[in-house]
Write a protein that holds these residues in place. Structure first.
Motif, PDB file in Angstrom:
ATOM      1  N   ALA A 120      -9.571 -13.397  -4.281  1.00 36.04           N
ATOM      2  CA  ALA A 120      -8.715 -14.151  -3.515  1.00 36.04           C
ATOM      3  C   ALA A 120      -8.145 -15.287  -3.384  1.00 36.04           C
ATOM      4  CB  ALA A 120      -9.689 -14.230  -1.862  1.00 36.04           C
ATOM      5  N   GLU A 132      -2.269 -10.691   2.549  1.00 34.84           N
ATOM      6  CA  GLU A 132      -2.397 -10.071   1.543  1.00 34.84           C
ATOM      7  C   GLU A 132      -1.035  -9.645   0.560  1.00 34.84           C
ATOM      8  OE1 GLU A 132      -6.124  -6.820   3.300  1.00 34.84           O
ATOM      9  OE2 GLU A 132      -4.228  -7.096   4.485  1.00 34.84           O
ATOM     10  N   ARG A 167      -9.152  -7.717  -3.685  1.00 33.14           N
ATOM     11  CA  ARG A 167     -10.126  -9.264  -3.378  1.00 33.14           C
ATOM     12  C   ARG A 167     -10.990 -10.072  -2.970  1.00 33.14           C
ATOM     13  NH1 ARG A 167      -3.829 -12.169  -2.875  1.00 33.14           N
ATOM     14  NH2 ARG A 167      -2.231 -11.332  -4.739  1.00 33.14           N
ATOM     15  N   GLN A 234      -0.465  -2.539  -3.206  1.00 34.39           N
ATOM     16  CA  GLN A 234      -0.935  -2.443  -1.932  1.00 34.39           C
ATOM     17  C   GLN A 234      -2.199  -3.498  -2.708  1.00 34.39           C
ATOM     18  OE1 GLN A 234      -0.569  -2.005   1.859  1.00 34.39           O
ATOM     19  NE2 GLN A 234      -1.308   0.481   0.693  1.00 34.39           N
ATOM     20  N   THR A 235      -2.304  -4.881  -2.055  1.00 36.43           N
ATOM     21  CA  THR A 235      -3.582  -5.578  -2.309  1.00 36.43           C
ATOM     22  C   THR A 235      -4.147  -5.543  -0.825  1.00 36.43           C
ATOM     23  OG1 THR A 235      -1.975  -7.163  -3.748  1.00 36.43           O
ATOM     24  CG2 THR A 235      -4.111  -7.986  -2.656  1.00 36.43           C
ATOM     25  N   PHE A 236      -5.611  -5.473  -1.274  1.00 36.83           N
ATOM     26  CA  PHE A 236      -6.986  -5.964   0.221  1.00 36.83           C
ATOM     27  C   PHE A 236      -7.588  -6.858  -0.426  1.00 36.83           C
ATOM     28  CE2 PHE A 236      -4.823  -1.660  -0.807  1.00 36.83           C
ATOM     29  CZ  PHE A 236      -4.401  -1.159   0.183  1.00 36.83           C
ATOM     30  N   HIS A 237      -7.677  -7.576   0.974  1.00 40.55           N
ATOM     31  CA  HIS A 237      -8.397  -8.939   0.640  1.00 40.55           C
ATOM     32  C   HIS A 237      -9.960  -8.352   1.219  1.00 40.55           C
ATOM     33  CE1 HIS A 237      -5.599 -12.258   0.892  1.00 40.55           C
ATOM     34  NE2 HIS A 237      -6.103 -11.826   0.129  1.00 40.55           N
ATOM     35  N   PHE A 300      -8.145 -16.535   4.794  1.00 35.26           N
ATOM     36  CA  PHE A 300      -7.976 -15.431   4.522  1.00 35.26           C
ATOM     37  C   PHE A 300      -8.117 -13.388   5.451  1.00 35.26           C
ATOM     38  CE2 PHE A 300     -10.208 -17.283   0.876  1.00 35.26           C
ATOM     39  CZ  PHE A 300      -9.146 -17.324  -0.165  1.00 35.26           C
ATOM     40  N   ASP A 302      -7.362  -9.855   6.602  1.00 37.42           N
ATOM     41  CA  ASP A 302      -6.853  -8.662   5.496  1.00 37.42           C
ATOM     42  C   ASP A 302      -7.019  -7.251   6.732  1.00 37.42           C
ATOM     43  OD1 ASP A 302      -9.020  -8.904   7.942  1.00 37.42           O
ATOM     44  OD2 ASP A 302     -11.345  -8.228   6.890  1.00 37.42           O
ATOM     45  N   ASN A 304      -4.680  -4.811   5.866  1.00 33.56           N
ATOM     46  CA  ASN A 304      -4.411  -4.056   4.859  1.00 33.56           C
ATOM     47  C   ASN A 304      -5.958  -3.114   4.730  1.00 33.56           C
ATOM     48  OD1 ASN A 304      -2.008  -4.031   4.407  1.00 33.56           O
ATOM     49  ND2 ASN A 304      -2.226  -5.184   2.452  1.00 33.56           N
TER      50      ASN A 304
END
Length: 337
Positions: A120, A132, A167, A234-237, A300, A302, A304
Motif C-alpha cells: 500500500a 486503489e 497491496r 484492478q488494485t486491491f488494498h 487507504f 479498500d 475494491n
C-alpha cells in the motif's frame, strides 16, 4: 486450479500456499535458499516445490524447464520480494523490479494470469485518502523498498497479461491471537522501542500506522486467486482501513509495566546526533529505518476489496495491539517482566 507461488517460503507466501492448498488447488511453491514452506501457525505446507532465483532470467532454469513449468500452471502469484529497508538500489532492482519482470515473462510464456503482491505504501509520503485507482507517483517515496515496489507495479500494469495487484499495508500477527511465525522488519524496531533501547522517535502530530493482520491479507490474496476474471486490471488494498494513531501504538506499549513507552519528538526538533551513543547506533541501524511511518497519515480506501471480494478487515485498534504484544511475550520474543 494450478497455482505457482513465488516467495513461497516467506512469511506471507507460506500462509498463502497453505490457504490455497486447503482449498484443494494444485500449488507449486517457488523457493530460493530456504525450502521450508510453513503456514503462519508454523505447520508445514505439503505442496510441490521448485528451486529458482527470481533475480535472474528464467529464474535460472534451462529453457525446457522454464517452458514446462510455464505450461503447467494457470496462475502465478508473485509474492517474492525483499522487504528490507537498508539495501542498495541495485539489490532492490534485482529482486523487486527485475524479479517482477522475470515472473511476468514466465506467466506470459504459459498464458498464466498474474496476481502481483505489492504494498500500500507505493503511495509514497502522501497523506489523506489513498484510492486503489490513484495513479502511481513517480517520486516522493520514503525508501528504496517503496520505490522498487512502485517500479514493479508499473511493469505489471504495462503487461499484456490478465493481472490484478494486491497491496498489503504493514503486515503483523493474526487478528484473534496476535500470532506470527517470524519476527523481522517492523518487529525488530518494535522490540528495540519496547525494551527501551530506543527511547525517542520522531513522530508528527496526527500520524497513524496501518497495521493489518496477516490472516486478512492472506485470505484476500487467496480470494483474488479465485476471482481473477472479475478482479482483472484492478488494485486491491488489503489494509486495516482503520488507521491507528501513533500515540495509541506507543501508549499500548506503555500499558505493560516492563516496557518503555518512547518519547515522541516532533521531526523538526529531533536530532539523532544528540542521542546517547548506543541509542544513536540502534536508531540508525534499525528503528530509524521505520521513522518515516511515524510521520505520515495515509487512509487507504479498500472499496475494491469490499465490493469484489466481499471482505472487510476486522477491528485493529488498541486491543489488537495488546494481543500482538501478548503473543510476543508468550513466545519469548519480548520479556515477561
Amino acid at each position: 486450479m494450478r497455482v505457482l507461488v513465488t516467495g513461497a517460503a516467506g512469511l506471507l507466501g507460506g500462509e498463502i500456499c497453505a490457504r490455497l492448498a486447503r482449498e484443494r488447488h494444485e500449488v507449486t511453491g517457488l523457493v530460493h535458499r530456504n525450502r521450508d514452506i510453513r503456514a503462519n501457525d508454523g505447520s508445514p505446507v505439503d505442496i510441490a516445490t521448485v528451486a529458482g532465483d527470481v533475480s535472474v532470467p528464467r529464474f535460472g532454469w534451462e529453457e525446457g524447464e522454464f517452458a514446462r513449468l510455464a505450461a503447467s500452471h494457470d496462475l502465478l502469484v508473485h509474492c517474492a520480494a525483499t522487504v528490507r529497508f537498508d539495501l542498495d538500489e541495485a539489490d532492490y532492482a534485482a529482486v523487486n523490479v527485475d524479479g517482477t519482470k522475470h515472473a511476468l515473462a514466465l506467466a506470459r510464456q504459459g498464458g498464466m494470469d498474474f496476481l502481483h503482491v505489492s504494498t500500500a505504501y507505493v503511495c509514497g509520503r502522501r497523506d489523506g485518502t489513498i484510492l486503489e485507482g490513484d495513479p502511481l507517483p513517480e517520486a516522493g517515496f520514503a525508501n528504496g523498498y517503496e520505490a522498487s515496489k512502485a517500479a514493479g507495479e508499473r511493469l505489471v500494469r504495462a503487461s499484456d497479461l490478465r493481472w490484478a495487484i494486491a497491496r498489503p499495508s504493514i503486515v503483523v500477527g493474526a487478528h484473534e491471537s496476535g500470532a506470527i511465525r517470524q519476527f523481522d522488519t517492523t518487529y525488530a524496531a518494535f522490540k528495540l522501542i519496547a525494551e527501551g533501547r530506543v527511547k525517542h522517535m520522531p513522530a508528527r502530530a496526527g500520524a497513524t500506522l496501518d497495521f493489518v493482520p496477516i490472516d486478512h491479507v492472506a485470505a484476500g490474496i487467496a480470494a483474488l486467486a479465485l476471482a481473477m476474471e472479475q478482479a482483472a486490471g484492478q488494485t486491491f488494498h488489503l489494509v486495516s482501513a482503520q488507521p491507528l494513531p501513533v500515540t495509541d501504538f506507543t501508549g499500548a506499549i506503555g500499558d505493560f509495566a516492563q516496557f518503555h513507552e518512547p518519547e515522541l519528538v516532533e521531526p523538526s526538533a529531533f536530532d539523532p546526533a544528540t542521542l546517547p551513543a548506543l541509542e544513536r547506533r540502534l536508531f540508525k541501524r534499525v528503528a530509524g529505518l521505520y521513522a518515516s511511518y511515524f510521520q505520515r497519515d495515509p487512509h487507504f480506501d479498500d472499496a475494491n476489496v469490499r465490493e469484489v471480494l466481499r471482505m472487510q478487515c476486522p477491528q485493529t485498534g488498541r486491543a489488537y495491539i495488546r494481543r500482538l504484544i501478548e503473543h510476543c511475550i508468550d513466545v519469548g520474543f519480548l520479556p515477561a517482566d
